[in-house]
Design a protein around this motif. Structure first.
Motif, PDB file in Angstrom:
ATOM      1  N   LEU A   7       0.892  -1.193  -0.105  1.00  0.00           N
ATOM      2  CA  LEU A   7      -0.075   0.007  -0.076  1.00  0.00           C
ATOM      3  C   LEU A   7       1.038   1.264  -0.060  1.00  0.00           C
ATOM      4  O   LEU A   7       2.051   1.176   0.637  1.00  0.00           O
ATOM      5  CB  LEU A   7      -0.918  -0.164   1.270  1.00  0.00           C
ATOM      6  N   HIS A   8       0.589   2.160  -0.833  1.00  0.00           N
ATOM      7  CA  HIS A   8       1.233   3.515  -0.883  1.00  0.00           C
ATOM      8  C   HIS A   8       0.201   4.559  -0.666  1.00  0.00           C
ATOM      9  O   HIS A   8      -0.681   4.782  -1.264  1.00  0.00           O
ATOM     10  CB  HIS A   8       2.087   3.911  -2.184  1.00  0.00           C
ATOM     11  N   GLN A  31      -5.225  -2.193   7.662  1.00  0.00           N
ATOM     12  CA  GLN A  31      -5.148  -0.856   7.399  1.00  0.00           C
ATOM     13  C   GLN A  31      -4.104  -0.103   8.440  1.00  0.00           C
ATOM     14  O   GLN A  31      -4.206  -0.408   9.612  1.00  0.00           O
ATOM     15  CB  GLN A  31      -6.744  -0.403   7.748  1.00  0.00           C
ATOM     16  N   PRO A  32      -3.747   0.746   7.720  1.00  0.00           N
ATOM     17  CA  PRO A  32      -2.958   1.812   8.606  1.00  0.00           C
ATOM     18  C   PRO A  32      -3.636   2.500   9.360  1.00  0.00           C
ATOM     19  O   PRO A  32      -4.960   3.193   9.189  1.00  0.00           O
ATOM     20  CB  PRO A  32      -2.168   2.549   7.481  1.00  0.00           C
ATOM     21  N   LEU A  33      -3.201   2.778  10.894  1.00  0.00           N
ATOM     22  CA  LEU A  33      -3.929   3.358  11.714  1.00  0.00           C
ATOM     23  C   LEU A  33      -2.984   4.503  12.469  1.00  0.00           C
ATOM     24  O   LEU A  33      -1.925   4.443  12.601  1.00  0.00           O
ATOM     25  CB  LEU A  33      -4.456   2.620  13.020  1.00  0.00           C
ATOM     26  N   LEU A  34      -3.454   5.787  12.397  1.00  0.00           N
ATOM     27  CA  LEU A  34      -2.727   7.082  12.823  1.00  0.00           C
ATOM     28  C   LEU A  34      -3.499   7.619  13.985  1.00  0.00           C
ATOM     29  O   LEU A  34      -4.784   7.873  13.789  1.00  0.00           O
ATOM     30  CB  LEU A  34      -2.394   7.770  11.975  1.00  0.00           C
ATOM     31  N   VAL A  35      -2.861   7.661  15.012  1.00  0.00           N
ATOM     32  CA  VAL A  35      -3.302   8.539  16.282  1.00  0.00           C
ATOM     33  C   VAL A  35      -2.696   9.814  16.209  1.00  0.00           C
ATOM     34  O   VAL A  35      -1.463   9.824  16.414  1.00  0.00           O
ATOM     35  CB  VAL A  35      -3.360   7.727  17.546  1.00  0.00           C
ATOM     36  N   SER A  49      -8.473   7.252   0.615  1.00  0.00           N
ATOM     37  CA  SER A  49      -8.333   8.290   1.682  1.00  0.00           C
ATOM     38  C   SER A  49      -8.803   7.818   3.247  1.00  0.00           C
ATOM     39  O   SER A  49      -8.890   6.678   3.444  1.00  0.00           O
ATOM     40  CB  SER A  49      -9.742   9.298   1.427  1.00  0.00           C
ATOM     41  N   TRP A  50      -8.369   8.743   4.086  1.00  0.00           N
ATOM     42  CA  TRP A  50      -8.159   8.493   5.564  1.00  0.00           C
ATOM     43  C   TRP A  50      -9.472   8.779   5.958  1.00  0.00           C
ATOM     44  O   TRP A  50     -10.296   9.979   5.709  1.00  0.00           O
ATOM     45  CB  TRP A  50      -7.036   9.420   6.121  1.00  0.00           C
ATOM     46  N   MET A  51     -10.088   7.874   6.824  1.00  0.00           N
ATOM     47  CA  MET A  51     -11.490   8.003   7.351  1.00  0.00           C
ATOM     48  C   MET A  51     -11.128   8.294   8.753  1.00  0.00           C
ATOM     49  O   MET A  51     -10.477   7.317   9.606  1.00  0.00           O
ATOM     50  CB  MET A  51     -12.221   6.769   7.400  1.00  0.00           C
ATOM     51  N   CYS A  52     -11.853   9.255   9.422  1.00  0.00           N
ATOM     52  CA  CYS A  52     -11.736   9.659  10.752  1.00  0.00           C
ATOM     53  C   CYS A  52     -12.368   8.745  11.572  1.00  0.00           C
ATOM     54  O   CYS A  52     -13.592   8.573  11.514  1.00  0.00           O
ATOM     55  CB  CYS A  52     -12.205  11.009  10.980  1.00  0.00           C
TER      56      CYS A  52
END
Length: 220
Positions: A7-8, A31-35, A49-52
């Protein structure tokens, strides 16, 4: 096997405005997770896209809390875990908590109702994104109870119609957007009968609508 890029994606969009990256990991589904200091985000590859998954947008909601989820059996499930981790990594100070409490008390009732409904809709969407059927069912029930409490007839019908789907002879009406009979592996009509309608029954003013949908379910 040689390593390959699965994934890029770029995180620039969720780190704008001076947001700090507190934690990065992969969810169980990969899935990548960012906090971040502003909320939690999971990358949706299908939408690119990033989902909140949780931020401060619903601070006026009746369902927003910085405490451990009262229904403890949900604590180990994906959405609850992500949101608990985000709160734990960025806990509010005593002064911030006091300011927040004061600001919440000044929110008009009508505004709080809108925030509560929006918050519940977000929670259902986030549970779907994480493929968490148990949490989706939980938030669907809470959403139905809140709609009944607010006697939000239009939204009640929208929800029931989506879960009921087309009846015999109505398929053509749904050709532009084919109706999916299952949500996270569960029959939508089962969710309507077992989760939504019993929750709506908490408001007797909705009895006619309930009877209408029970009759249609029985006729299928």
């Amino acid at each position: 096997h040689a390593p390959r890029c699965a994934l890029h994606c770029s995180a620039c969009g969720v780190l704008l405005g001076g947001r700090a990256l507190l934690h990065a990991s992969l969810l169980a589904g990969g899935q990548p997770l960012l906090v971040t200091s502003a909320g939690s985000y999971a990358y949706d590859e299908s939408l690119r896209s990033w989902m909140c998954l949780g931020d401060d947008s619903f601070r006026g909601s009746s369902f927003c809390s910085t405490m451990v989820h009262p229904q403890r059996r949900l604590d180990a499930l994906p959405l609850a875990t992500v949101q608990q981790q985000a709160r734990a990594r960025s806990p509010p100070s005593a002064a911030m908590a006091a300011t927040l409490a004061a600001s919440l008390s000044s929110i008009p009732v009508a505004r709080q109702r809108l925030l509560s409904v929006g918050h519940l809709e977000h929670q259902m969407g986030a549970a779907k994104a994480l493929r968490s059927a148990a949490e989706y069912r939980h938030w669907l029930r809470s959403y139905s109870v809140e709609l009944a409490k607010q006697q939000a007839v239009r939204k009640v019908r929208e929800l029931c119609d989506e879960l009921l789907g087309p009846l015999a002879g109505e398929s053509a009406l749904h050709a532009a957007a084919p109706w999916e009979p299952r949500e996270l592996g569960v029959c939508k009509r089962e969710l309507l009968r077992e989760v939504v309608l019993p929750a709506l029954a908490s408001n007797r003013a909705l009895q006619r609508i309930l009877s209408e949908y029970v009759e249609m379910l029985d006729a299928i």
